[in-house]
Scaffold this active site. Structure first.
Site, PDB file in Angstrom:
ATOM      1  CB  SER A 198      57.955 -87.092  52.561  1.00  0.00           C
ATOM      2  OG  SER A 198      57.941 -87.812  53.689  1.00  0.00           O
ATOM      3  CE1 TYR A 221      63.377 -87.472  51.400  1.00  0.00           C
ATOM      4  CE2 TYR A 221      61.839 -87.565  53.240  1.00  0.00           C
ATOM      5  CZ  TYR A 221      62.202 -88.135  51.981  1.00  0.00           C
ATOM      6  OH  TYR A 221      61.261 -88.385  51.207  1.00  0.00           O
TER       7      TYR A 221
END
Length: 249
Positions: free
Chosen positions: A127, A140
């Site tokens: 990400s 995350y």
């Protein structure tokens, strides 16, 4: 004909990646926790297998059925928007089990066959939040940043035996089901004290100016899988590319 195995194909990036490779005449093994045959067009080049990347037995069974693999795409992942103060450690472990340990376990499982052939590519989808710190995404982000570090290190090992490892870093993708899938983990995750911050974060999510489309990710994965000269990190999506430029400036 080359074969790619992709994790997390039930929606979003994984589904688009599978479709992209199918359209380019690859043998595609699309894996998901609960297999569905209606998500991709029927094709003699497509197999759909059950796979839970947090289960050693499931990984072994899937790879046994898959046979030789030229490219592994570790795409399966889960997320949660939460203040660390309110995020249960059970949820933290769940996120790391899938995002981090699942990617490591899959990588470890395919290395022997690739090493024996002195060929193969492992693509880990992480990400762009690892490029720029954002609030309410600490766990995350940490789970994905760990995969970045793992991939860049293991790539040095694998290069000595003819295997490549690459990273694809998508940006924000509001048109996928990622947010919907994360929502069940958000109950009670943002105490009142963080309300104003959360409101600002949610407002930013409504900005559809620079975003990432699933097709951007599929194209980036294709580059990572097929171009021997591809860079270690490939940003996927207009926003991700901008963040990468800023991070490396």
């Amino acid at each position: 004909m080359k074969t790619v195995l992709i994790t997390g194909c039930s929606s979003g990036f994984g589904l688009e990646i599978a479709s992209y490779f199918l359209q380019r005449d690859w043998q595609v093994i699309a894996t998901m926790r609960t297999p569905r045959s209606d998500l991709l067009p029927a094709s003699p080049n497509l197999r759909i297998l059950p796979l839970d990347v947090t289960s050693a037995a499931s990984i072994a069974a899937a790879l046994s059925q898959a046979g030789p693999i030229d490219v592994l795409v570790n795409n399966a992942g889960i997320g949660a928007l939460a203040a660390v103060e309110a995020q249960p450690m059970e949820q933290v472990r769940e996120i790391f089990e899938t995002n981090t340990l699942g990617s490591i376990a899959m990588t470890q499982a395919v290395i022997p066959q690739m090493r024996q052939r002195a060929a193969g590519v492992i693509v880990n989808v992480t990400s762009s939040v690892t490029l720029r710190s954002l609030p309410l995404l600490a766990v995350y982000t940490a789970s994905k940043a760990a995969v970045n570090a793992f991939t860049e290190s293991v790539a040095l090992e694998l290069a000595s035996v003819g295997v490549q490892a690459r990273l694809v870093l998508p940006g924000r993708a509001p048109h996928t089901r990622f947010a919907d899938n994360a929502r069940p983990r958000m109950e009670g995750a943002i105490p009142d004290a963080y309300g104003p911050l959360a409101a600002q974060v949610f407002s930013n999510f409504q900005d559809h100016g620079q975003i990432t489309h699933a097709s951007d990710v599929a194209q980036a994965v294709w580059e990572a899988a097929t171009d021997p000269a591809a860079p270690m990190r490939i940003a996927a999506g207009e926003d991700a590319r901008e963040w990468m430029r800023t991070a490396t400036a």
